[in-house]
Design a protein around this motif. Structure first.
Motif, PDB file in Angstrom:
ATOM      1  N   LYS A 179       4.850   7.046   5.671  1.00 18.79           N
ATOM      2  CA  LYS A 179       4.298   5.697   5.566  1.00 18.79           C
ATOM      3  C   LYS A 179       3.160   5.518   6.566  1.00 18.79           C
ATOM      4  O   LYS A 179       3.005   6.303   7.504  1.00 18.79           O
ATOM      5  CB  LYS A 179       5.384   4.656   5.870  1.00 18.79           C
ATOM      6  CG  LYS A 179       6.499   4.595   4.866  1.00 18.79           C
ATOM      7  CD  LYS A 179       7.443   3.471   5.280  1.00 18.79           C
ATOM      8  CE  LYS A 179       8.618   3.311   4.396  1.00 18.79           C
ATOM      9  NZ  LYS A 179       9.443   2.148   4.794  1.00 18.79           N
ATOM     10  N   GLU A 180       2.411   4.449   6.381  1.00 24.54           N
ATOM     11  CA  GLU A 180       1.288   4.153   7.275  1.00 24.54           C
ATOM     12  C   GLU A 180       1.708   4.069   8.735  1.00 24.54           C
ATOM     13  O   GLU A 180       0.941   4.404   9.625  1.00 24.54           O
ATOM     14  CB  GLU A 180       0.627   2.829   6.875  1.00 24.54           C
ATOM     15  CG  GLU A 180      -0.110   2.879   5.564  1.00 24.54           C
ATOM     16  CD  GLU A 180      -0.731   1.541   5.185  1.00 24.54           C
ATOM     17  OE1 GLU A 180      -0.610   0.560   5.950  1.00 24.54           O
ATOM     18  OE2 GLU A 180      -1.349   1.483   4.110  1.00 24.54           O
TER      19      GLU A 180
ATOM     20  N   GLU B 280      -0.685   6.929 -12.320  1.00 26.47           N
ATOM     21  CA  GLU B 280      -1.648   5.918 -11.876  1.00 26.47           C
ATOM     22  C   GLU B 280      -1.188   4.612 -12.516  1.00 26.47           C
ATOM     23  O   GLU B 280      -1.285   4.438 -13.726  1.00 26.47           O
ATOM     24  CB  GLU B 280      -3.077   6.262 -12.300  1.00 26.47           C
ATOM     25  CG  GLU B 280      -4.106   5.249 -11.818  1.00 26.47           C
ATOM     26  CD  GLU B 280      -4.127   5.026 -10.300  1.00 26.47           C
ATOM     27  OE1 GLU B 280      -4.364   3.867  -9.895  1.00 26.47           O
ATOM     28  OE2 GLU B 280      -3.924   5.978  -9.523  1.00 26.47           O
TER      29      GLU B 280
ATOM     30  N   PHE C 145       7.534  11.510   2.177  1.00 26.00           N
ATOM     31  CA  PHE C 145       6.350  10.654   2.188  1.00 26.00           C
ATOM     32  C   PHE C 145       6.253  10.039   3.567  1.00 26.00           C
ATOM     33  O   PHE C 145       7.244   9.556   4.106  1.00 26.00           O
ATOM     34  CB  PHE C 145       6.473   9.551   1.128  1.00 26.00           C
ATOM     35  CG  PHE C 145       5.299   8.606   1.113  1.00 26.00           C
ATOM     36  CD1 PHE C 145       4.143   8.930   0.421  1.00 26.00           C
ATOM     37  CD2 PHE C 145       5.342   7.403   1.806  1.00 26.00           C
ATOM     38  CE1 PHE C 145       3.055   8.066   0.414  1.00 26.00           C
ATOM     39  CE2 PHE C 145       4.260   6.540   1.806  1.00 26.00           C
ATOM     40  CZ  PHE C 145       3.110   6.871   1.099  1.00 26.00           C
TER      41      PHE C 145
ATOM     42  N   GLU D  51       1.028   4.153  -2.981  1.00 29.64           N
ATOM     43  CA  GLU D  51       0.805   5.580  -2.719  1.00 29.64           C
ATOM     44  C   GLU D  51       1.993   6.428  -3.155  1.00 29.64           C
ATOM     45  O   GLU D  51       1.812   7.557  -3.627  1.00 29.64           O
ATOM     46  CB  GLU D  51       0.450   5.814  -1.252  1.00 29.64           C
ATOM     47  CG  GLU D  51      -0.938   5.324  -0.903  1.00 29.64           C
ATOM     48  CD  GLU D  51      -2.019   5.843  -1.858  1.00 29.64           C
ATOM     49  OE1 GLU D  51      -2.079   7.064  -2.117  1.00 29.64           O
ATOM     50  OE2 GLU D  51      -2.805   5.020  -2.364  1.00 29.64           O
TER      51      GLU D  51
ATOM     52  N   ARG E  57       1.638   6.871  -6.861  1.00 28.52           N
ATOM     53  CA  ARG E  57       0.589   7.856  -7.144  1.00 28.52           C
ATOM     54  C   ARG E  57       1.057   9.272  -6.835  1.00 28.52           C
ATOM     55  O   ARG E  57       0.701  10.213  -7.544  1.00 28.52           O
ATOM     56  CB  ARG E  57      -0.665   7.503  -6.363  1.00 28.52           C
ATOM     57  CG  ARG E  57      -1.382   6.285  -6.940  1.00 28.52           C
ATOM     58  CD  ARG E  57      -2.598   5.901  -6.149  1.00 28.52           C
ATOM     59  NE  ARG E  57      -3.395   4.911  -6.880  1.00 28.52           N
ATOM     60  CZ  ARG E  57      -4.207   4.052  -6.294  1.00 28.52           C
ATOM     61  NH1 ARG E  57      -4.374   4.073  -4.975  1.00 28.52           N
ATOM     62  NH2 ARG E  57      -4.883   3.189  -7.014  1.00 28.52           N
ATOM     63  N   LYS E  58       1.859   9.429  -5.779  1.00 31.69           N
ATOM     64  CA  LYS E  58       2.363  10.760  -5.428  1.00 31.69           C
ATOM     65  C   LYS E  58       3.276  11.305  -6.519  1.00 31.69           C
ATOM     66  O   LYS E  58       3.418  12.513  -6.665  1.00 31.69           O
ATOM     67  CB  LYS E  58       3.092  10.713  -4.077  1.00 31.69           C
ATOM     68  CG  LYS E  58       3.430  12.102  -3.557  1.00 31.69           C
ATOM     69  CD  LYS E  58       3.945  12.107  -2.149  1.00 31.69           C
ATOM     70  CE  LYS E  58       4.236  13.552  -1.749  1.00 31.69           C
ATOM     71  NZ  LYS E  58       4.851  13.664  -0.460  1.00 31.69           N
TER      72      LYS E  58
ATOM     73  N   ARG F 131       0.835  -1.217   0.000  1.00 28.55           N
ATOM     74  CA  ARG F 131       0.000   0.000   0.000  1.00 28.55           C
ATOM     75  C   ARG F 131       0.862   1.257   0.000  1.00 28.55           C
ATOM     76  O   ARG F 131       0.589   2.209  -0.734  1.00 28.55           O
ATOM     77  CB  ARG F 131      -0.952   0.009   1.197  1.00 28.55           C
ATOM     78  CG  ARG F 131      -2.067  -1.026   1.109  1.00 28.55           C
ATOM     79  CD  ARG F 131      -3.134  -0.805   2.186  1.00 28.55           C
ATOM     80  NE  ARG F 131      -2.602  -0.783   3.541  1.00 28.55           N
ATOM     81  CZ  ARG F 131      -2.470  -1.847   4.336  1.00 28.55           C
ATOM     82  NH1 ARG F 131      -2.829  -3.048   3.901  1.00 28.55           N
ATOM     83  NH2 ARG F 131      -2.011  -1.716   5.559  1.00 28.55           N
ATOM     84  N   ASN F 132       1.925   1.265   0.811  1.00 26.79           N
ATOM     85  CA  ASN F 132       2.825   2.418   0.832  1.00 26.79           C
ATOM     86  C   ASN F 132       3.469   2.634  -0.535  1.00 26.79           C
ATOM     87  O   ASN F 132       3.580   3.764  -1.019  1.00 26.79           O
ATOM     88  CB  ASN F 132       3.924   2.232   1.886  1.00 26.79           C
ATOM     89  CG  ASN F 132       3.450   2.455   3.293  1.00 26.79           C
ATOM     90  OD1 ASN F 132       2.617   3.314   3.568  1.00 26.79           O
ATOM     91  ND2 ASN F 132       3.982   1.677   4.221  1.00 26.79           N
TER      92      ASN F 132
END
Length: 137
Positions: A124-125, A27, A122, A19, A22-23, A15-16
């Protein structure tokens, strides 16, 4: 630039990584490899593109690794690929492929070398902050 991620949405690292892609303004094509596993040929091509030994792509945690006896060095590369084909959960993730190459992105910030632009910092979660330009892949 096109980017493909072999993704498991239940995995925080995956997931990280998604993202971070995407950042960067991309896409990616997302392949949920547990639902749509790569073919044997695709898996072998990914391994070749990453330039890693087959064994380095096998995930141990949360998989049938131990019950299958995969810690034993008796298995050939072909047999290890057979195990990954039969049990896709054994394929470590996330694998990211871009015009710049292919990597197993563990830790997730390894993806930064595959992106078209720096993404700055960035979070992370888990709250860890990473900065593009400060990681080696």
């Amino acid at each position: 630039m096109t980017i493909t991620i072999y993704h498991n949405p239940k995995c925080g690292t995956s997931r990280n990584t998604l993202e971070m892609i995407r950042k960067s303004g991309i896409e990616p094509q997302i392949i949920e490899y547990l639902k749509t596993p790569p073919s044997r040929e695709e898996l072998l091509e990914l391994i070749a593109q990453m330039g890693i030994p087959v064994r380095d792509l096998i995930r141990q945690k949360g998989t049938p690794y131990d019950e299958l006896g995969l810690s034993n060095d008796k298995w050939t590369d072909d047999q290890l690929v057979d195990f990954m084909m039969e049990h896709p959960i054994l394929i470590n993730r996330p694998i990211v492929v871009s015009d710049k190459g292919a990597l197993l992105c563990r830790p997730s910030e390894k993806v930064m070398v595959l992106l078209p632009t720096e993404i700055g910092s960035f979070t992370k979660e888990d709250g860890e902050i990473v900065n593009s330009g400060t990681t080696d892949a």
